[in-house]
Design an enzyme around this catalytic site. Structure first.
Site, mmCIF file in Angstrom:
data_model
loop_
_atom_site.group_PDB
_atom_site.id
_atom_site.type_symbol
_atom_site.label_atom_id
_atom_site.label_comp_id
_atom_site.label_asym_id
_atom_site.label_seq_id
_atom_site.Cartn_x
_atom_site.Cartn_y
_atom_site.Cartn_z
ATOM 1 N N LYS A 1 -2.527 -11.096 -2.173
ATOM 2 C CA LYS A 1 -3.949 -12.063 -1.350
ATOM 3 C C LYS A 1 -3.893 -13.459 -2.253
ATOM 4 O O LYS A 1 -3.554 -14.844 -1.814
ATOM 5 C CB LYS A 1 -4.794 -11.908 -1.060
ATOM 6 C CG LYS A 1 -5.700 -12.768 0.694
ATOM 7 C CD LYS A 1 -7.058 -11.706 0.593
ATOM 8 C CE LYS A 1 -7.647 -13.194 1.723
ATOM 9 N NZ LYS A 1 -8.723 -12.149 2.335
ATOM 10 N N GLU A 3 -1.405 -5.474 -10.819
ATOM 11 C CA GLU A 3 -0.288 -4.508 -11.622
ATOM 12 C C GLU A 3 1.056 -5.356 -10.629
ATOM 13 O O GLU A 3 2.368 -4.492 -10.595
ATOM 14 C CB GLU A 3 -0.482 -3.198 -10.576
ATOM 15 C CG GLU A 3 -1.607 -2.261 -10.696
ATOM 16 C CD GLU A 3 -3.109 -2.864 -10.113
ATOM 17 O OE1 GLU A 3 -4.201 -1.468 -10.490
ATOM 18 O OE2 GLU A 3 -3.217 -3.600 -9.884
ATOM 19 N N GLY A 55 -7.718 -7.463 2.683
ATOM 20 C CA GLY A 55 -6.308 -6.467 2.290
ATOM 21 C C GLY A 55 -6.092 -5.145 3.319
ATOM 22 O O GLY A 55 -5.048 -4.967 3.769
ATOM 23 N N ARG A 56 -7.399 -4.038 3.563
ATOM 24 C CA ARG A 56 -7.019 -2.983 4.160
ATOM 25 C C ARG A 56 -6.576 -3.227 5.208
ATOM 26 O O ARG A 56 -6.442 -2.143 6.512
ATOM 27 C CB ARG A 56 -7.898 -2.401 3.012
ATOM 28 C CG ARG A 56 -9.272 -2.749 3.577
ATOM 29 C CD ARG A 56 -10.556 -1.502 3.021
ATOM 30 N NE ARG A 56 -11.689 -2.055 3.168
ATOM 31 C CZ ARG A 56 -12.544 -2.939 2.475
ATOM 32 N NH1 ARG A 56 -11.460 -3.491 1.286
ATOM 33 N NH2 ARG A 56 -13.714 -3.505 2.283
ATOM 34 N N GLU A 76 -12.993 2.392 1.140
ATOM 35 C CA GLU A 76 -13.139 1.355 -0.067
ATOM 36 C C GLU A 76 -14.419 0.120 1.046
ATOM 37 O O GLU A 76 -15.307 -0.599 0.737
ATOM 38 C CB GLU A 76 -12.377 0.461 0.217
ATOM 39 C CG GLU A 76 -11.879 -0.879 -0.892
ATOM 40 C CD GLU A 76 -10.656 -1.200 -1.185
ATOM 41 O OE1 GLU A 76 -10.104 -1.152 -2.191
ATOM 42 O OE2 GLU A 76 -9.648 -1.651 -0.323
ATOM 43 N N HIS A 87 -1.687 26.193 5.893
ATOM 44 C CA HIS A 87 -1.382 27.185 4.819
ATOM 45 C C HIS A 87 -1.817 27.104 3.160
ATOM 46 O O HIS A 87 -1.041 27.558 2.531
ATOM 47 C CB HIS A 87 0.305 27.369 4.822
ATOM 48 C CG HIS A 87 0.999 28.307 6.102
ATOM 49 N ND1 HIS A 87 1.161 29.930 6.154
ATOM 50 C CD2 HIS A 87 1.294 27.607 7.054
ATOM 51 C CE1 HIS A 87 1.841 29.555 7.068
ATOM 52 N NE2 HIS A 87 1.394 28.859 7.686
ATOM 53 N N LYS A 117 -11.043 -2.552 -14.014
ATOM 54 C CA LYS A 117 -9.556 -3.878 -13.889
ATOM 55 C C LYS A 117 -10.070 -4.954 -14.840
ATOM 56 O O LYS A 117 -9.235 -5.041 -16.140
ATOM 57 C CB LYS A 117 -9.472 -4.399 -12.897
ATOM 58 C CG LYS A 117 -8.852 -3.852 -11.538
ATOM 59 C CD LYS A 117 -8.584 -4.374 -10.336
ATOM 60 C CE LYS A 117 -9.504 -5.256 -9.597
ATOM 61 N NZ LYS A 117 -8.899 -6.009 -8.745
#
Length: 545
Positions: A207, A213, A268-269, A354, A385, A509
């Protein structure tokens, strides 16, 4: 439970109800009410059945929870979001991912501007681009058809599209879609080893176009691309930006025609519905992407218009609140009985933790109650399991959501699906009701005659919601995602926190930027952090090849 909740009338009434029923067993509620399922389930448009009858609550609990929702004015906050008010207070922004999936013949005015015009323009650009790539009209710089799409993004720019593409695998075409998110060079190398640069296109999804990254990975691929072909002019055929920062993207070298916009009011999410979903559209086609949006819009309308007592996201949020605050449930398990949803829990983990992992309320006061639960889970029957032992016989109190589909898209080995759903039904029953035969032995005083029974006892009373869809398709996946988005938003309202910022990710960050500069230097570093960090950096310097 200091301050905020104690001032609420129905919170105190709920607390009295909790003290009355906290030691009840789920089976008691069913024994006392033969119509419990009918009262505690909702059929959503013949697409999904939501069953919340296997919870530790009676009629009064639900009644008081709904009264509590009215008291704190959840509907008023919902109306603020749907009308474009700036509910993301700390970033001074509206929250309008719901506009991205509205009826495109409608209007939506924000600051006297009809934003639906821009949304339709963006969607049309996505449609034309994806159509040309899919049918082979668009080609790479060597005139070869595109075979691979690489989505470079992290967080919401990766988790949502990756999850949806996995869920809708049966609708995918010939294009191979890859997701590059991790700064670990192995992630980058693995993808480069799979693709042919001449037949691949790259989406840089950020954005702000400053996500470290994402930009680091994009720069490395750009360098690799230019070194391999030594023809920078062909860069514009293969590299695209999905961003709100047009200038930064152009500065990076992206042709302005190759920029797909992310609107400033899209978090973003919550961005999978936007141009961030371009990798999905390329994979399943425009028509299926529209059905995905349409499903989400159906749930939006349900959330906005439906009364509290039939409103699925609000009821889900109230159930979470009930266990979080009164039962001190620190975690929630999401168990997906469909291998197509093998990435769903990870997606909801970010969406929930978040959004609601906050320790300061809307009034700037320190919070003294639990906010977001820890979200975890897995895919059935695999998880039966692994960690189901803890759910059945452990000491933790863990409410669960079970999600499945009655019909999948594959008839081959169809009996497997019957086995899968029988496990879905069996596990919710076993967790709720336990082992009745052992309980009978207790009453008959035979329990201690055979110590093996001690280890075979299933107490039950583990609450769960069952979310069962008729089919797995783009529409139902849209419904599912939208439902959880609104549940999490409603939880934030209840908890009196801002759900649409995420300042907690910033400190780490910023520190990493400082440390990175020190790691790049070969000479001895005089800078001091703390004994642990300094010690670890010392070993890095010593062992680095």
């Amino acid at each position: 439970m200091k301050n905020y909740f104690n001032k609420k009338k129905y919170f105190n009434i709920l607390y009295k109800n909790f003290k009355k029923i906290k030691n009840f067993h789920i089976k008691d509620f069913f024994l006392n009410d033969k119509k419990r399922f009918n009262k505690f389930s909702i059929n959503f448009m013949d697409i999904m059945i939501f069953d919340y009858s296997k919870n530790i609550m009676n009629d009064n609990t639900i009644k008081f929870l709904l009264k509590f929702a009215e008291e704190i004015k959840i509907k008023k906050e919902i109306e603020k979001m749907f009308s474009g008010k700036k509910i993301n207070k700390t970033e001074n922004n509206s929250v309008l991912h719901i506009a991205l999936r509205k009826d495109f013949n409608s209007n939506f005015f924000l600051n006297k501007k009809n934003i639906m015009i821009e949304i339709k323009k963006c969607l049309k650009k996505m449609k034309n681009f994806s159509k040309n790539v899919i049918n082979g009209t668009f080609r790479g710089f060597t005139n070869k058809k595109i075979t691979d799409v690489v989505n470079i993004g992290i967080g919401g720019s990766e988790l949502g599209p990756k999850m949806v593409n996995s869920a809708l695998k049966d609708y995918r075409n010939h294009l191979k879609v890859h997701y590059l998110s991790n700064i670990d060079n192995n992630n980058l190398i693995d993808i480069l080893n799979k693709i042919n640069l001449e037949t691949s296109i790259f989406f840089i999804v950020s954005k702000t176009f400053t996500t470290y990254e994402t930009i680091k990975n994009a720069k490395s691929i750009k360098k690799y691309f230019n070194k391999k072909f030594n023809k920078k002019k062909f860069f514009s055929k293969h590299f695209y930006a999905i961003s709100n920062n047009k200038n930064k993207a152009i500065e990076f070298g992206i042709n302005k025609k190759n920029i797909f916009k992310i609107f400033n009011w899209t978090g973003g999410r919550y961005s999978v519905w936007s141009s961030v979903g371009l990798s999905i559209m390329l994979s399943i086609g425009y028509k299926n992407f529209k059905k995905f949006l349409y499903g989400a819009n159906k749930m939006d309308n349900h959330f906005y218009k439906t009364p509290y007592n039939k409103n699925i996201p609000i009821i889900l949020s109230l159930i979470s609140f009930w266990y979080n605050i009164f039962f001190n449930a620190e975690t929630e398990a999401i168990l997906t009985y469909s291998n197509r949803l093998n990435k769903f829990t990870k997606y909801i983990q970010q969406l929930n933790m978040e959004s609601n992992g906050k320790n300061v309320d809307k009034n700037g006061k320190k919070i003294f109650y639990n906010t977001s639960q820890i979200i975890w889970g897995g895919v059935g029957t695999n998880c039966q399991h692994s960690f189901f032992q803890l759910l059945h016989q452990g000491t933790r109190f863990i409410p669960c959501d079970f999600i499945s589909f009655i019909n999948n898209n594959n008839d081959f080995f169809h009996e497997h699906n019957i086995n899968l759903l029988s496990n879905f039904f069996a596990q919710t029953k076993a967790l709720a009701f336990g082992n009745s035969s052992i309980k009978k032995n207790i009453k008959k005083k035979k329990y201690f005659k055979n110590n093996l029974n001690l280890y075979k006892n299933f107490f039950g009373n583990v609450p769960s919601n069952s979310i069962l869809f008729k089919n797995i398709n783009p529409e139902s996946i849209g419904v599912l995602l939208s439902m959880y988005e609104h549940k999490i938003f409603s939880q934030g309202i209840i908890l009196n926190i801002f759900s649409f910022d995420q300042w907690g990710v910033e400190l780490g960050k910023n520190l990493s930027d400082i440390i990175y500069k020190h790691l790049k230097k070969n000479k001895k570093i005089n800078h001091k952090y703390d004994s642990s960090t300094d010690g670890l950096i010392k070993y890095y310097k010593k062992w680095k090849k």
